[in-house]
Design an enzyme around this catalytic site. Sequence first.
Site, PDB file in Angstrom:
ATOM      1  N   ILE A   1       3.312  -2.737   5.636  1.00 40.66           N
ATOM      2  CA  ILE A   1       3.858  -2.318   4.340  1.00 40.66           C
ATOM      3  C   ILE A   1       3.339  -3.182   3.189  1.00 40.66           C
ATOM      4  CG2 ILE A   1       5.938  -1.258   5.282  1.00 40.66           C
ATOM      5  CD1 ILE A   1       7.446  -3.776   4.558  1.00 40.66           C
ATOM      6  N   GLU A   2       2.426  -4.081   3.498  1.00 37.80           N
ATOM      7  CA  GLU A   2       1.849  -4.877   2.414  1.00 37.80           C
ATOM      8  C   GLU A   2       0.382  -4.492   2.229  1.00 37.80           C
ATOM      9  OE1 GLU A   2       2.998  -9.038   2.181  1.00 37.80           O
ATOM     10  OE2 GLU A   2       4.696  -8.626   3.512  1.00 37.80           O
ATOM     11  N   MET A   3      -0.515  -5.027   3.041  1.00 37.15           N
ATOM     12  CA  MET A   3      -1.936  -4.725   2.846  1.00 37.15           C
ATOM     13  C   MET A   3      -2.496  -3.851   3.976  1.00 37.15           C
ATOM     14  SD  MET A   3      -2.743  -8.514   1.342  1.00 37.15           S
ATOM     15  CE  MET A   3      -4.314  -8.329   0.546  1.00 37.15           C
TER      16      MET A   3
ATOM     17  N   VAL B   1       0.842  -1.196   0.000  1.00 42.01           N
ATOM     18  CA  VAL B   1       0.000   0.000   0.000  1.00 42.01           C
ATOM     19  C   VAL B   1       0.877   1.246   0.000  1.00 42.01           C
ATOM     20  CG1 VAL B   1      -1.966  -1.102   1.136  1.00 42.01           C
ATOM     21  CG2 VAL B   1      -0.149  -0.075   2.522  1.00 42.01           C
TER      22      VAL B   1
ATOM     23  N   ASN C   1       0.261  -6.929   7.481  1.00 38.89           N
ATOM     24  CA  ASN C   1       1.586  -6.302   7.417  1.00 38.89           C
ATOM     25  C   ASN C   1       1.428  -4.842   6.982  1.00 38.89           C
ATOM     26  OD1 ASN C   1       4.178  -5.429   6.622  1.00 38.89           O
ATOM     27  ND2 ASN C   1       4.801  -7.561   6.322  1.00 38.89           N
TER      28      ASN C   1
END
Lengths: 356, 399
Positions: free
Chosen positions: A135-137, A93, A133
């Site tokens: 820095i992911e979703m 994201v 996470n």
Amino acid sequence: MRFLWILLLLLIGLALLPYDRLPFASANGEYLANGLLPQVPVPFDNPQTDAKILLGRQLYFDGRLSSDGTISCASCHKPDKGWADTEPVSEGVAHKKGGRNSPSIIDEAYSVPQFWDGRAVHLEKQAVGPVQNPIEMDLTAEELEFRLNHIPGYVTEFQAVFGERPTIDLMAKAIASFERTVISNNTPYDQFLQGNRSAMSQAAMRGMHLFNGKGHCTACHSGPTFSDSNYHNLGIGYANGKYADVGRYGVTKDPKDMGAFKTPMLRNVAQTPPYLHDGSEATLMDVINLYDRGGIPNPNLDPAMTPLNLTAREKSDLEAFLVALSGPYPVYTAPPLPNPEITAQELSAMLKGGNR
Amino acid sequence: MRIMQYLLLLSLLIALAGSARAIPVFARKYGFQCTMCHTAFPRLNDFGLRYRQNGYQLPGRENEERTVLESPPPFAARLHGGYTSDNFSDTPDAVDVQQFEISGVDILSGGLLGRNIGYIFGYAPRIEGARGLADQPGTVDLANVIFSNIGDSPWLNLRVGRLEGAHTAFSVQRRLTFSPYEIYAFSFPGGIAFADTQTGLEASGHSRMDGWKYAAGWVNGSDTNNSDDGPADFYLRAEKAFGRGEGQTSGQRVGVTGYFGRARPAPELPGTDREDFTRFGVDASLNFKQLNVELEYLTARDAAALWDTADEVTYNGGFAQLNYFPTTNLVGFLRYDLVNAPDDVPIDTGDIRRWTLGGRYYLEDNLAVHLEYSHRTQEFIVGPEGTENFFTTRLDYAF
């Protein structure tokens, strides 16, 4: 003197013999180290059903499982890119980037444990990780469950599949069921093991011999998935006395695990560049060269790592074998999603507005 | 005509051998190719060397190993045979040979008895020499147990039993040639050859990172000792590998060895006790791509009584061997051996020189066609120089 002549003639004759040896494979497919894939293992508490697989497929492609609605599982594990990413590390994201390469999910059904550092024991545990996470979703479990429970179509489907309203664990079960359908088991290598001796090129067969011999690959890349499911330090990312990523040590806190990462599976490896846990090697040949050098020296370098002294032809043969581990795999597209008119932003606003 | 017949026979053997698919004990256990551990069988590569020094456990995978009871039957054999021509001139007691013959048989076993407890066993059965069968004195070459990583440290491993001592920088058991390393075979009358396997204890260790190794042994020593003499031979070895690798197939390795022994003269002389002898050696194994050079220099100092002389006896020698591995299945070798024999000893021996040239072509990892020519000269105090022309071509296989 005549013996010298005989010796010379015989040496020349032997040098001209074709180098065409098969490794220890028999026609019935039994191979001592790297055999055919068995049936897909399915946990007893999460049996495969068509409805669950479809639900998992929808969730896999649904960007609403990320905070800003831009990232789904398929964003980093792209079906048309070998179910992996072509970038060294994927974007999450708000274009945030992590430190590890997105592994392919082809045949991940066989992989135990999950993640480069093995922090999840199986797919059902893995699937809840990226969603939460930052820095992911970038969703919390609470936010995720709120969103799924405010998409009526999902509520209906979860009820039909599990008999319950959506939860993060049930979401993971559905995604895991879907991922268990992403299987590749008809590579030239598989065909060779089943008796088709012409399925692999001569170069690939020579490479197979090297893989299990001089290349030392089988010391770690063993078994039908070509992974020993263990953790090894190749020195990747080690510089100036520091590890860029502590790897398995982050899970176990055991100094022996410093800088060690899970042995990746090699099936369909040719279709999933770049390579290594940080995506630092762009091509298979780059990886082969890394191994040929004996990895990167560091205090915790795996003792099985020694320079290989491969010739240019041997490297090429090894690469040909790795290519032969790649075959057709299913490429699923995004299915129709339930209630697509409800956006991530609306769901986020609903949560903030207290509309529970 | 005879050469043509020979070539035809060799071609037939090669063609038949192509269908063989056998793997010896460790390869069978893991399902690996032999080349996992051997550059060219029987010579070890770096990985094989680490496997051996880790007590026959895959380096770093000790917890995943299976014991000998959980593995396929841990037995293997090595045989070699073919045509041998060994012609001597002006060499007392030497007998010419020109025949097809089975020239060596070894029964091997090895594996793990438990975690960090390995064993190796090598038995050469007694074969009475006959037409077509080379004489082989029956002996147990190897029978030892190795306790590895004692205290969870690579610095302490203990090998107990009949062993190939680490004082020989280059393994005789796993050398590429059939011609001997002359300096390893040379000794005082009746004395133990430097490279003979011995019974005793050996402690060894290595660092994980910087290439240092050591070995220290305590062994029975020479056969000329009496059975109640007790073990009195010690050896020490230190070596250092530079660069990546162990110096076998990559990196560079240098080593120093000291051997301190006591032996009775043979035949035993009145009034003599066990007498001292020492050996000091320096060695190197250098690698550049597919080339390897093995260098050994050894100097010896023996008590006078061991040679039945008035003064202490010294001699020295060594060898230099170039190995070339152009492909996985071909190796060529060239070696020069030199022994600067002692002067003024009652034994009629002078300097020994040997050139050895040959190669091995691997039809399979475990099946080699071996070709070797060796020319040896030995000076004598009385009479002309003796020569030996040794030619052999054999199938050397393990299964």
